[in-house]
Scaffold this motif. Sequence first.
Motif: not given
Length: 596
Positions: A244-245, A235-237, A20-23, A227-231
């Motif tokens: 982030v990916i 993550i690539l920042v 998932l990619r977020l901006s 809510h888009s990631v689990e512990e």
Amino acid sequence: VAAASGLLVVQGDTSSAGPLRLSGLKLVAGMARGEAVFHEPRIVVEHIVAEDTEAERERVYGAFRRMREQIDNMAKEAEFGTTAEHQEILETYRMFAYDEGWSRRINQAIDSGLTAEAAIERVQQRMRARMQEIDDPLLQERMHDLEDLSNRLLRIVSGRMGTAAQSGLTRDTVLVARNLGPADLLEYDRRRLKAVLLEEGSLTSHMTIVARAIGVPVIGRLNDIRHSVEEGETILVDGDNGSVIIRPTRPLATGFEQRMAMSQKRRAEFAAVRTLPAQTLDGVHVSVMVNAGLAEDAAALPMTGADGIGLFRTEFQFLVSATLPGRDRQQRLYTKVLEFAGERPVVFRTVDIGGDKALPYLTDEAEEQAENPAMGWRALRLSLDRSTLMKAQARALIEASAGKVLRVMFPMVSEPWEYEEARSLFEKQVAWAARAKRPVPTRVDYGAMLEVPSLAEMLDQLLPRLDFISIGTNDLTQFLFAADRSDPRLAQRYDWLSPAILRFLKRVLDAARAAGVPARVCGEMAGRPLEAMALIGIGAENFSITPAGVGPVKAMVRSLDAAAVRARFDQLLARPPKDMRKALTDWARRHSVTIG
Ligand code: PEP
Ligand code: MG
């Protein structure tokens, strides 16, 4: 309320999801890779089956009681001095916290033989599943609020209320949070903390400033990141682009690593420039100092290539302490900082506490209720009222500077008398030390920070009394635009390169030059190459910036013709273009100025 309990939920279980990619909004540049850690950790439920159902029921009752208390307290505190948005969230929290349907379902799950933790989690999962079928963004928002609460309940019931900082980081970490304060951030192990991702956040909040100072990339305004990631997920920042990916595939990770290597190469090039003199093509020398706040920053000073510390934020020591640091502790820090700095000058700023740097052991009741703490009882205002505090700091600074030059400046001076009063307090302490035959500084230079616009109208009175003036563009712009520097919704609204700011700054710089008083710009603005170019264009020659900015700003200076940019600015300020940033970027490109 009953209806609400039937609605809640959505998203959540992302474990089976793909990449998932977020901006978001780039707050601190830099690239990093690490595993997701939640600032407020999620609890992993280990014991599912209860041994004593009655005892589990009691635990849940107790946890609900505590959670309700906490929410009520938060709501009470928030009645004054927070945004409408924040109050709305708290109102929703309260509605859920008192929702009978929710607690009843948890009790039913306990009746079926589950532990309190397992019951809370089971109900959370069911609500989530039900909500996934409903496609309504508003309800999804509500679901997040309920998830927050559900996690809080889990933390209470399992007795794990601390943040991830308390349990310690064990691997390269990308920290995920709704928001963080500067003190929260400083609690983390810097060797492991690789990046911070926030749902809120703004460019000049002190958390961002601290992160920039310690070189941790930060991306803000990442809606829903929690809510888009689990512990534990990777993550690539990409802090350079504000993206982030999450859960990258192999090709995505490879591409990222290539970009990261390029970014590191660029950084290395800047690092090479760092130690070169900051001189323009036409021979104007620009003094580049750094902003600092911890002993480690001072220790790293030689590596930054800076000419000194132009702003030492003494309140950082207060922020990282659980109790008020006394005179001895302060003096030890200042001595160390001066030792590390050696021949290079250090400008100590007296404490700027209050605003977004509230301290639990110092906060006054009235301040807690202030509607607008940034404009409230903070910085010099607080110091003048708490003169014992200021005296202790004065003595610590005077003793630490024995046999050296002490450079001290006062934050948030709004009227000349405040500066006079603070200066006189210091002078009295120096006189006292001399009388008591204690070693004193060889000289004390006094300065005022110009960050409250009213002071600009009084420069004719103030300048003759100053040894130097320091312009804090972070606070100054928030007050000039009447725009809260820590409000994420205003983070991108006003530009440092707006004609209003530049005209204002030019007036101050011109007045200081006419009075023969050195002026330095020490806000975040000057740490960005294009902004620094504009500042040189309006006559600034002294900067104090974030350490990471030294290379890029020096590279810009060394490729710039100061006379040319000044001539251009005379036109630009007389008849401002619609888009000043674009006009300056174009000019810089045409003149081959390195703006990154
Ligand atoms: C400023 O306001 O610009 C400044 C340098 O001080 P601080 O960011 O610590 O408020
Ligand atoms: Mg300030």
